[in-house]
Design a protein around this motif. Structure first.
Motif, PDB file in Angstrom:
ATOM      1  N   ASN A 274      -8.757  10.778   5.842  1.00  0.00           N
ATOM      2  CA  ASN A 274      -7.645  11.143   4.968  1.00  0.00           C
ATOM      3  C   ASN A 274      -7.382  12.637   4.818  1.00  0.00           C
ATOM      4  OD1 ASN A 274      -6.682   8.553   4.051  1.00  0.00           O
ATOM      5  ND2 ASN A 274      -8.654   8.337   3.000  1.00  0.00           N
ATOM      6  N   ALA A 285      -3.476   5.371  -1.999  1.00  0.00           N
ATOM      7  CA  ALA A 285      -4.208   4.643  -0.957  1.00  0.00           C
ATOM      8  C   ALA A 285      -5.676   5.043  -0.912  1.00  0.00           C
ATOM      9  CB  ALA A 285      -3.567   4.901   0.401  1.00  0.00           C
ATOM     10  N   ARG A 286      -6.031   6.133  -1.626  1.00  0.00           N
ATOM     11  CA  ARG A 286      -7.413   6.591  -1.578  1.00  0.00           C
ATOM     12  C   ARG A 286      -8.201   6.110  -2.782  1.00  0.00           C
ATOM     13  NH1 ARG A 286      -7.837  12.611   0.788  1.00  0.00           N
ATOM     14  NH2 ARG A 286      -9.990  11.870   0.761  1.00  0.00           N
ATOM     15  N   ASP A 290      -8.489   0.169  -2.658  1.00  0.00           N
ATOM     16  CA  ASP A 290      -7.810   0.038  -1.375  1.00  0.00           C
ATOM     17  C   ASP A 290      -8.736   0.209  -0.185  1.00  0.00           C
ATOM     18  OD1 ASP A 290      -5.244  -0.783  -1.238  1.00  0.00           O
ATOM     19  OD2 ASP A 290      -4.360   1.177  -1.696  1.00  0.00           O
ATOM     20  N   ARG A 291      -9.936   0.680  -0.441  1.00  0.00           N
ATOM     21  CA  ARG A 291     -10.817   1.002   0.689  1.00  0.00           C
ATOM     22  C   ARG A 291     -12.132   0.272   0.534  1.00  0.00           C
ATOM     23  NH1 ARG A 291     -14.037   5.364  -1.270  1.00  0.00           N
ATOM     24  NH2 ARG A 291     -14.342   6.447   0.690  1.00  0.00           N
ATOM     25  N   ARG A 374      -8.871  -2.893   5.860  1.00  0.00           N
ATOM     26  CA  ARG A 374      -8.089  -2.581   4.658  1.00  0.00           C
ATOM     27  C   ARG A 374      -8.303  -3.644   3.606  1.00  0.00           C
ATOM     28  NH1 ARG A 374      -2.341  -0.404   7.077  1.00  0.00           N
ATOM     29  NH2 ARG A 374      -3.325   1.180   8.381  1.00  0.00           N
ATOM     30  N   ASP A 376      -6.606  -5.434   1.800  1.00  0.00           N
ATOM     31  CA  ASP A 376      -5.302  -6.049   1.545  1.00  0.00           C
ATOM     32  C   ASP A 376      -5.495  -7.455   1.009  1.00  0.00           C
ATOM     33  OD1 ASP A 376      -3.121  -4.395   2.124  1.00  0.00           O
ATOM     34  OD2 ASP A 376      -3.485  -4.563   4.290  1.00  0.00           O
TER      35      ASP A 376
END
Ligand code: PHE
Length: 508
Positions: A274, A285-286, A290-291, A374, A376
């Motif tokens: 990133n 997203a960080r 999300d990770r 991811r 998701d």
């Protein structure tokens, strides 16, 4: 006496007192003629039957021959018309006779070339005469056509018709001759004796064994015939997954387009994933949901100190005289945190920075086809891990046209020629574009990738001072467009569609 089943059947079907044709034996035994012929030769070897052969000629009228049998030969029509026009008394204009005859096209030539030859009259400088004594009813060719059309295709007609006429008609293309061998079988004395004594059927053998070979018994047994139409048990052997096969194809295509392959870690520092991409540390997203972070080890120790300083400066102050950074906190510890990479752009930053293989000089092209992770929500178009086709081109003066042209060239190799582009936003590219393709069965637009031209704020700290265009494409989405399935889970995991996986052929 023991004989294989087909030979027993054939022997029993041979007439006791007259010769029997192979065709008749095939009809009586319901065996294919070639099986009967084989059995007949075996029986002849055993001395049980005698075989006589004769060659039969078959005559078939061609379509043209058949037409003349119906309507009269052209030369006869010409003769008739000539007589009607008075050519029996004095020469008549050719055109007049032909008009009267109704002959057309090539038939006129055929009539003219046979007319005089067959004695119907003479043709001289555009005039025609007819011999009143000629007898069309006695025309051997016309009569032969009639006989052959009536009685069809058997040889004895040739005897009736006469060889010369048959040859004449053949050379006019009005009939075709073919030869066939007719075999007839009679019982020998031994055959009769064995039949009276009674025959036994030898068993058929399906498989040759060492015992059969060493004992010599193989010579006496009958082998079962192959049945190539039988349903055979289906063996589902191992197979390379279509995703892997397509990934290999993607690699071949990219190598063909002049790209070199990148490699690097699946678990990497946030720095490479990133920070080097000018992703602000407070970017949504960080955040942790999300990770996939690592519990152990949580952080990496070695990161190049110079690079850390340059990246931090870009984040805080931007680059260039008018640079604008994020003016938000930047923490090196945050950059050291380890996670499963959410995109393979981490490989691109490693390569662009010189960290992986040293300085890269433009022009350069790199790619990878690797897994990304991811957090998701699993659904028909999202998996928690998937394959990304990462790529970038480093060169002086790149434009959006280069980017679009590259995608068109790439996707065309997989039969996809209707790529659409939509403007998009990434912190690390400007301009940015999302790519879409049309699903072949639903007709819906499917997002297949993300791309752009890397920003100065990203490239400068990495030490790159020319243009770099880059992308991340989803391999699974490419497969959806190629093979038309609608749910990504059809090719992954416990719910996968085995039929689809077995039957899909990777043809590109
Ligand atoms: N990292 C982006 C993604 O995962 C893809 C991308 C790579 C976009 C490089 C632009 C440049 O969606």
């Amino acid at each position: 006496m023991q004989l294989p089943a087909s030979q027993v059947a054939v022997l029993e079907a041979v007439n006791a007192d007259e010769a029997t044709a192979v065709d008749a034996l095939a009809a009586a035994t319901e065996l294919p003629p070639e099986t009967v012929t084989g059995a007949v030769f075996e029986l002849e070897d055993e001395g049980l039957v005698a075989v006589s052969e004769r060659t039969d000629e078959t005559i078939d009228l061609t379509d043209e021959g058949r037409a003349y049998a119906d309507e009269a030969l052209p030369e006869l029509r010409l003769y008739e018309a000539a007589l009607e026009a008075g050519a029996g008394d004095e020469p008549v204009q050719m055109g007049q006779v032909i008009g009267r005859s109704g002959l057309e096209g090539p038939q006129v030539d055929i009539a003219l070339s046979n007319y005089a030859r067959k004695g119907y009259g003479a043709i001289d400088s555009g005039e025609i005469t007819a011999d009143p004594d000629a007898d069309p009813d006695a025309d051997p060719e016309a009569n032969a056509l009639e006989i052959l059309a009536d009685t069809g295709e058997t040889a004895p007609d040739a005897v009736e018709v006469g060889d010369e006429t048959v040859e004449g008609l053949e050379s006019r293309g009005l009939l075709e001759r073919s030869e066939s061998i007719l075999r007839e079988v009679t019982l020998t004395e031994r055959g009769v004796t064995e039949l009276m004594a009674g025959l036994e059927t030898a068993e058929t053998v399906g498989q040759v064994t060492p015992e059969l070979l060493t004992s010599g018994e193989w010579d006496d047994v009958e082998f079962a015939e192959y049945n190539v139409e039988a349903d055979a048990e289906r063996f589902e052997g191992g197979n390379v997954h279509i995703l892997r096969q397509t990934a290999e194809r993607v690699k071949d295509v990219l190598v063909g387009m002049g790209f070199q392959e990148m490699e690097g870690p699946h678990v990497d520092a946030d720095f490479w994933i990133n920070d080097c991409l000018f992703m602000p540390q407070d970017h949504p997203a960080r955040t942790h949901w999300d990770r996939f972070a690592l519990a152990e080890p949580t952080h990496i120790d070695e990161l190049p100190a110079d690079l850390i300083a340059d990246v931090e400066r870009a984040h805080r102050e931007g680059v260039g005289p008018d640079g604008e950074g994020y003016h938000s906190p930047w923490d090196a510890d945050f950059a050291r945190a380890l996670a499963l990479r959410g995109h393979t752009t981490s490989l691109s930053t490693r390569y662009l920075s010189g960290e992986q293989i040293g300085e890269i000089e433009p022009p350069a092209r790199y790619f990878s086809v690797e897994k990304v992770y991811r957090n998701d929500t699993l659904d028909p178009t999202h998996l928690l891990e998937f394959f990304q086709i990462e790529g970038w081109v480093m060169a002086e003066d790149l434009s959006v046209r280069d980017l679009m042209g590259t995608f068109e060239e790439f996707y065309a190799q997989f039969g996809i020629t209707d790529i659409e582009f939509k403007p998009h936003y990434n912190p690390y590219t400007e301009p940015s574009f999302e790519l879409f393709g049309t699903h072949p069965t639903t007709g819906e637009l499917v997002e297949i990738g993300n791309s752009g031209i890397f920003r100065e704020e990203m490239l400068e700290p990495l030490g790159v001072d020319c243009d770099v265009m880059a992308w991340g494409l989803a391999l699974e989405r490419l497969l959806m467009l190629m093979y038309g399935f609608e749910d990504i889970r059809d090719i992954h995991g416990t719910l996968c569609d085995l039929e689809l996986l077995r039957n899909t052929e990777v043809t590109y």
